[in-house]
Design a protein around this motif. Structure first.
Motif, PDB file in Angstrom:
ATOM      1  N   UNK A 198       0.832  -1.203   0.000  1.00 15.91           N
ATOM      2  CA  UNK A 198       0.000   0.000   0.000  1.00 15.91           C
ATOM      3  C   UNK A 198       0.866   1.252   0.000  1.00 15.91           C
ATOM      4  N   UNK A 199       1.880   1.284   0.839  1.00  8.95           N
ATOM      5  CA  UNK A 199       2.761   2.448   0.914  1.00  8.95           C
ATOM      6  C   UNK A 199       3.512   2.647  -0.397  1.00  8.95           C
ATOM      7  N   UNK A 200       4.038   1.548  -0.973  1.00  3.38           N
ATOM      8  CA  UNK A 200       4.815   1.657  -2.199  1.00  3.38           C
ATOM      9  C   UNK A 200       3.991   2.118  -3.387  1.00  3.38           C
ATOM     10  N   UNK A 201       2.840   1.487  -3.608  1.00  2.00           N
ATOM     11  CA  UNK A 201       1.994   1.862  -4.741  1.00  2.00           C
ATOM     12  C   UNK A 201       1.427   3.262  -4.554  1.00  2.00           C
ATOM     13  N   UNK A 202       1.002   3.598  -3.328  1.00  2.00           N
ATOM     14  CA  UNK A 202       0.464   4.934  -3.074  1.00  2.00           C
ATOM     15  C   UNK A 202       1.498   6.010  -3.385  1.00  2.00           C
ATOM     16  N   UNK A 203       2.720   5.784  -2.962  1.00  3.63           N
ATOM     17  CA  UNK A 203       3.779   6.752  -3.229  1.00  3.63           C
ATOM     18  C   UNK A 203       4.031   6.896  -4.734  1.00  3.63           C
ATOM     19  N   UNK A 204       4.091   5.807  -5.437  1.00  7.10           N
ATOM     20  CA  UNK A 204       4.329   5.845  -6.883  1.00  7.10           C
ATOM     21  C   UNK A 204       3.206   6.587  -7.612  1.00  7.10           C
ATOM     22  N   UNK A 205       1.972   6.443  -7.121  1.00  8.63           N
ATOM     23  CA  UNK A 205       0.826   7.070  -7.777  1.00  8.63           C
ATOM     24  C   UNK A 205       0.608   8.521  -7.319  1.00  8.63           C
TER      25      UNK A 205
END
Length: 577
Positions: free
Chosen positions: A392-399
């Motif tokens: 969740x943290x990784x994808x949220x940051x990328x988006x």
């Protein structure tokens, strides 16, 4: 071709040339070993080449990107009286700077009473909830009132044990309300608000308070009387608070057989903004919303109408996401790549609506957790849940999601970071490492692979999730220009990662998280680089000591593990500012 594009194309060409050369070299090396007569296993044939764009950040997020949430259920089960615990405050302070959202399903049943009486609004308790226990709470509050500044307490073991028994009984009541969608009112007194703010202030967290949006007039307009009373009390105490209104308004019809359409919701927010401006202390306070649920059809329509009619009044657009429901009963469900990938699609839907109406508006996860309805015992509170949380943290940051508020820091259900014995759970240690090592500047990751098939298989990429940020500037152990890479290995075999390009031949600090003990992925304990993590005492964290990997060494990710890797001497241009 415009000249401004030439440097970008030239840089891309250099990178592609390097990767091609590296792949040819690795392939030649692989053929050389095989020709030696000894057959290599598939494990040894798999190599991931990793590089990061260090010239410019992909996204720049809020400094409080990883933030926290506390559910109003703590008013019902009594845990709010224990937020002054020294150990609990220490654990929360470890995740600062951050926001602390006070909100959840019971936000829309909160009623504020400007009273100091502790017992009058507690409601019925279990048989043991006797006068002497009540007196202990009162004596604790009196002792806290005598303290100046941050008010901390050390509660007796017997008092905590009684509270845990009470909370266990109340948990059944709270879950019954959740599944039936029939909620009772929750009273928050002035004393309760004082305790909540003291906790946030002591821990270095900025409080976001969710106001009841279901307090309605006969014409279905929002009744702001209780909110105004709370605002005036908070202003009088000079509490630095931001605000939001309601929780998942798209679900009101199922809870109270009353719906609030997007036009009315926008008008309610405009009214709240006017109220904030009328209270001098909060004239510049931040306002967040509308905090819709998962972006399905009704929620998307509500968000679209809200943004069209009044979205400009909020400082950030908020919404919620949960991966799974209680039908999930085994640990393997936490590692399904199709499940992990649902987040990307939902973020895309929300960002599309927001950017149509207000292109520059920031978007937040107003409440996010591994599972719905408080999680699942012996699953949501185990090491396995960390795969979903870090994903969740990784994808949220990328988006480009600006802030992610974790539901919940303490108590509610089983998806919390800290248990009722005030012990950190695996997701807490994961969050602590993230806070200490990962900064708000997001970097683009370039991955290439070599394996038995001519082209890297999608399974390799999907089950090996790699993200990169500039290292946190709050970590004084690393100079500006350092890079932190964090990796989720969902494979049941070890994976080797070779740093290439700008990362080549750099010294790396490894922070490898694996489950501790014999329970494997069901473990509620974590080891860092082979050493179990536990608090030294109520005030002291263990030393989060890295393992140094020599320059040029291949990173070996064990199966079903999580790793943070700091490249400390790279002096990345994107991270020097």
């Amino acid at each position: 071709m415009p000249k401004r594009f030439l440097p970008q194309i030239f840089g891309l060409s250099l990178w592609l040339a390097f990767i091609t050369h590296s792949l040819m070299f690795c392939a030649a090396t692989y053929r050389k070993h095989v020709s030696g007569g000894k057959r290599q296993s598939f494990l040894e044939r798999t190599l991931i080449l990793l590089d990061v764009n260090t010239r410019s950040p992909l996204k720049v997020l809020n400094e409080n990107f990883l933030s926290l949430q506390v559910d109003p259920s703590i008013l019902k089960n009594g845990w709010l009286d224990f937020l002054s615990s020294k150990r609990l405050v220490t654990l929360a302070r470890g995740l600062s700077p951050a926001y602390l959202r006070f909100g959840g399903k019971r936000t829309d049943f909160l009623q504020f009473h400007n009273l100091k009486n502790l017992a009058k609004f507690r409601g019925p308790g279990p048989d043991y909830y006797l006068k002497n226990y009540e007196d202990d709470i009162v004596r604790s509050d009196i002792a806290l009132d005598k303290q100046k500044g941050c008010k901390l307490a050390s509660h007796p073991d017997m008092m905590l044990e009684l509270q845990r028994e009470k909370a266990a009984q109340m948990q059944q009541v709270l879950l019954k309300e959740q599944f039936s969608n029939l909620y009772s009112d929750v009273t928050i007194t002035a004393r309760s608000l004082d305790k909540l703010y003291n906790f946030a202030d002591c821990a270095g967290l900025h409080l976001i308070f969710g106001l009841n949006a279901l307090h309605r007039n006969l014409d279905n307009s929002w009744n702001a009387s209780s909110a105004l009373s709370l605002l005036k009390y908070s202003a009088g105490k000079k509490y630095n608070i931001s605000w939001e209104l309601g929780n998942e308004p798209n679900g009101y019809r199922t809870m109270v057989s009353r719906s609030v359409n997007s036009t009315q919701l926008a008008q309610d927010y405009i009214l709240l903004k006017t109220l904030l401006q009328s209270v001098r202390y909060y004239s510049r306070a931040s306002l967040y919303g509308p905090n819709i649920g998962r972006p399905r059809k009704n929620a998307i329509l509500l968000l679209d109408g809200f943004m069209k009619n009044g979205g400009s009044v909020v400082d950030a657009v908020t919404w919620q996401h949960y991966y799974i429901d209680r039908r999930v009963t085994k640990v393997e469900d936490f590692m399904k790549t199709r499940l992990l990938d649902t987040l990307t699609d939902q973020i895309t839907k929300v960002l599309k609506i927001v950017h149509i109406h207000t292109p520059e508006k920031r978007v937040w996860f107003g409440g996010v957790g591994p599972e719905w309805a408080g999680g699942i015992n012996n699953l949501s509170d185990t090491f396995a849940a960390g795969f979903l949380w870090l994903n969740t943290l990784g994808i949220s940051a990328m988006q480009g999601i600006d802030v992610v508020l974790r539901h919940t820091f303490f108590d509610y259900g089983y998806s919390h970071l800290v248990d009722q014995h005030f012990n950190p759970l695996p997701d807490y240690w994961l969050s602590l490492l993230f806070k200490r090592l990962v900064g708000p500047r997001v970097l683009a990751v370039h991955v290439a692979g070599l394996q038995r098939k001519p082209r890297p298989g999608r399974v390799i990429r999907d089950k090996l999730r790699i993200y990169a940020h500039c290292t946190s500037s709050h970590n004084h152990g690393y100079v500006r220009g350092s890079i932190t890479i964090y990796i989720i290995n969902l494979h049941r075999s070890r994976k080797k990662i070779k740093l290439a390009g700008t990362l080549r031949n750099k010294t790396v600090h490894q922070y490898l998280l694996q489950p501790a003990g014999e329970d494997g992925l069901h473990s509620k304990s974590v080891q860092l680089n082979g050493e179990p993590l536990a608090m030294v005492d109520s005030d002291t964290f263990p030393e989060l000591k890295p393992r140094t990997l020599r320059a040029g060494r291949t990173i070996a990710m064990p199966p079903l593990s999580i790793g943070f890797y700091v490249i400390k001497n790279i002096n990345a241009y994107a991270c020097r500012r």
